[in-house]
Write a protein that holds these residues in place. Structure first.
Motif, mmCIF file in Angstrom:
data_model
loop_
_atom_site.group_PDB
_atom_site.id
_atom_site.type_symbol
_atom_site.label_atom_id
_atom_site.label_comp_id
_atom_site.label_asym_id
_atom_site.label_seq_id
_atom_site.Cartn_x
_atom_site.Cartn_y
_atom_site.Cartn_z
ATOM 1 N N PRO A 194 13.074 -2.976 5.035
ATOM 2 C CA PRO A 194 14.065 -2.183 4.297
ATOM 3 C C PRO A 194 13.498 -0.907 3.682
ATOM 4 O O PRO A 194 14.182 -0.232 2.919
ATOM 5 C CB PRO A 194 14.532 -3.160 3.209
ATOM 6 N N PHE A 195 12.261 -0.568 3.992
ATOM 7 C CA PHE A 195 11.628 0.619 3.433
ATOM 8 C C PHE A 195 10.652 1.177 4.458
ATOM 9 O O PHE A 195 10.432 0.598 5.523
ATOM 10 C CB PHE A 195 10.895 0.300 2.126
ATOM 11 N N GLN A 220 12.988 12.623 -6.050
ATOM 12 C CA GLN A 220 12.169 11.429 -5.855
ATOM 13 C C GLN A 220 10.693 11.809 -5.822
ATOM 14 O O GLN A 220 10.322 12.834 -5.252
ATOM 15 C CB GLN A 220 12.537 10.723 -4.546
ATOM 16 N N MET A 225 9.485 6.013 0.965
ATOM 17 C CA MET A 225 10.163 4.774 0.586
ATOM 18 C C MET A 225 11.652 5.020 0.339
ATOM 19 O O MET A 225 12.500 4.207 0.709
ATOM 20 C CB MET A 225 9.514 4.165 -0.648
ATOM 21 N N TYR A 226 11.968 6.162 -0.267
ATOM 22 C CA TYR A 226 13.367 6.470 -0.544
ATOM 23 C C TYR A 226 14.138 6.725 0.753
ATOM 24 O O TYR A 226 15.249 6.211 0.934
ATOM 25 C CB TYR A 226 13.458 7.687 -1.465
ATOM 26 N N ARG A 229 14.766 3.447 2.419
ATOM 27 C CA ARG A 229 15.810 2.664 1.771
ATOM 28 C C ARG A 229 17.195 3.209 2.103
ATOM 29 O O ARG A 229 18.133 2.449 2.366
ATOM 30 C CB ARG A 229 15.588 2.654 0.262
ATOM 31 N N ARG A 230 17.341 4.542 2.127
ATOM 32 C CA ARG A 230 18.624 5.140 2.470
ATOM 33 C C ARG A 230 19.017 4.833 3.913
ATOM 34 O O ARG A 230 20.185 4.548 4.206
ATOM 35 C CB ARG A 230 18.565 6.658 2.252
ATOM 36 N N HIS A 232 18.107 2.199 5.640
ATOM 37 C CA HIS A 232 18.462 0.778 5.666
ATOM 38 C C HIS A 232 19.881 0.564 5.131
ATOM 39 O O HIS A 232 20.673 -0.180 5.724
ATOM 40 C CB HIS A 232 17.451 -0.005 4.837
ATOM 41 N N GLU A 233 20.217 1.239 4.041
ATOM 42 C CA GLU A 233 21.552 1.105 3.458
ATOM 43 C C GLU A 233 22.624 1.676 4.377
ATOM 44 O O GLU A 233 23.777 1.220 4.356
ATOM 45 C CB GLU A 233 21.595 1.810 2.104
ATOM 46 N N ASN A 238 14.306 0.513 9.971
ATOM 47 C CA ASN A 238 12.948 1.054 9.882
ATOM 48 C C ASN A 238 12.036 0.005 10.497
ATOM 49 O O ASN A 238 12.113 -1.167 10.142
ATOM 50 C CB ASN A 238 12.533 1.254 8.422
ATOM 51 N N GLY A 271 11.028 1.519 -4.944
ATOM 52 C CA GLY A 271 11.790 0.985 -3.821
ATOM 53 C C GLY A 271 11.225 -0.248 -3.148
ATOM 54 O O GLY A 271 11.856 -0.782 -2.244
ATOM 55 N N PRO A 273 10.670 -4.079 -2.770
ATOM 56 C CA PRO A 273 11.296 -5.284 -3.328
ATOM 57 C C PRO A 273 10.278 -6.194 -4.003
ATOM 58 O O PRO A 273 9.075 -6.145 -3.715
ATOM 59 C CB PRO A 273 11.918 -5.955 -2.090
#
Length: 385
Positions: A194-195, A220, A225-226, A229-230, A232-233, A238, A271, A273
């Motif tokens: 997720p990152f 950021q 990492m950001y 994450r974006r 993944h959302e 990734n 970011g 987990p």
């Protein structure tokens, strides 16, 4: 405590043994732009530049080296290497981005300029302290094209110095045994995460466009990492690949390593987990308790209790050394075995420092971060020549 360490060690080691498979399908190589922001002179900087120019990617590719200024100490050496070193890259240029505006790190400012000047189908970003092997870009692109929903791929990193000092050993253990092993543990069978930990990462343009481009990371401190994450959302994958990427270190004393350790901990707050960080926190807490018990036992001359308290410390050292070797890292000389023994103790001090002060130095600039490791309102705090 020893049981917790053993449980996490086995989980981390299992992750390292479950590496993503090689890309098996042949592919028609799309063109790739590699963007390398540079500020300051890295250890063995010329060799790092030559390694990037030596990539053997079978398609068309170009390299853009991005600087804040032509006065940067790395500008002239990079220009010399570009002029005299042969390369299969279609285009190699040195560009100047200037000082970053408020809300942007110098690196993100350089990344944006690189994207604006890029001409190829895919966009890659490469950190200047890394030394890629010739085939790593081919592996990254091959994995990217295996799945239409993969938006980005990145290489797993390991840190190594040719003649390590104590700080180099600490940095290597941090990257290899702590972060690298945790990345392997969290990744799915195909390397999905997720990152992104993006010392070398490749993006589909349509995936970047779906999240607003690299500019979405404005504000950021940690761009990779950001962005991961974006993605993944937004429903993109990734994926970490099989081919490792070396971070080149050297001449690093322990005192100089501590600010780097602090910066990596701050990176983690933006970011990663909890499941990623948990084994490292367990290692730190158990080590603190063990060291405290050892100190009390020695003070009381209770040697049996001292031996029992020393067991988790010894296991932690053995675990870190084993995880480092399993993650492509170098062997640690016996004279440096004290470094993994005290590294969890140093980690607690560094974590406390990061809580007490939100200012951090990075690539010659100072930044003030908020509670989630994002840039504060007035950025950068100050620039250093």
């Amino acid at each position: 405590g020893l049981g917790l360490l053993l449980h996490d060690h086995l989980g981390l080691m299992a992750g390292l043994r479950r590496r993503p498979a090689l890309a098996a399908k042949p592919f028609n190589p799309p063109s790739v732009t590699i963007i390398r922001p540079i500020r300051g002179l890295d250890v063995e900087a010329r060799q790092n530049v030559r390694a990037l120019l030596d990539l053997d990617y079978p398609g068309e590719w170009e390299v853009l080296f991005i600087f804040d200024s032509e006065d940067d100490p790395a500008f002239a050496p990079t220009r010399e290497e570009v002029r005299r070193h042969p390369t299969r890259a279609r285009r190699v240029e040195l560009l100047v981005a200037g000082e970053p505006p408020e809300g942007l790190t110098g690196k993100l400012n350089a990344m944006q300029l690189g994207v604006d000047r890029s001409r190829c189908t895919l966009v890659a970003f490469s950190d200047s302290d890394t030394r890629p092997s010739p085939g790593v870009l081919t592996a990254l692109v091959g994995a990217l094209l295996e799945d239409a929903r993969t938006g980005a791929t990145f290489a797993p990193v390991y840190a190594m110095a040719d003649a390590p000092l104590a700080g180099d050993v600490g940095y290597g253990l941090l990257v290899n045994a702590w972060y690298g092993a945790s990345v392997a543990r969290m990744s799915q069978a195909d390397g999905a995460l997720p990152f992104i930990m993006g010392q070398l990462m490749v993006f589909r343009r349509e995936a970047l466009a779906a999240i607003g481009g690299v500019g979405c990371a404005a504000g950021q401190f940690v761009d990779d990492m950001y962005l991961g994450r974006r993605l993944h959302e937004a429903g993109w994958k990734n994926r970490v690949i099989h081919a490792p990427l070396r971070i080149v270190t050297g001449q690093l004393e322990l005192r100089a390593f501590l600010p780097i350790f602090r910066r990596w901990l701050l990176f983690s707050q933006s970011g990663l987990p909890w499941d990623f960080a948990r084994p490292n926190w367990v290692r730190g807490v158990v080590s603190w308790i063990a060291w405290g018990g050892l100190a009390v036992a020695v003070a009381r001359r209770a040697w049996g209790r001292a031996a029992v308290a020393a067991l988790p410390i010894g296991f932690s050292v053995w675990s870190q050394l084993g995880l480092q070797r399993a993650h492509h890292g170098p062997r640690v000389a016996p004279r440096h075995y004290w470094v993994p023994a005290v590294l969890p103790l140093l980690g607690a001090g560094v974590a406390l420092s990061a809580r007490l002060s939100r200012e951090v130095e990075w690539r010659g600039r100072g930044y003030r971060l908020d509670a989630k490791a994002r840039l504060g309102e007035a950025q950068p705090v100050r620039a250093h020549v």
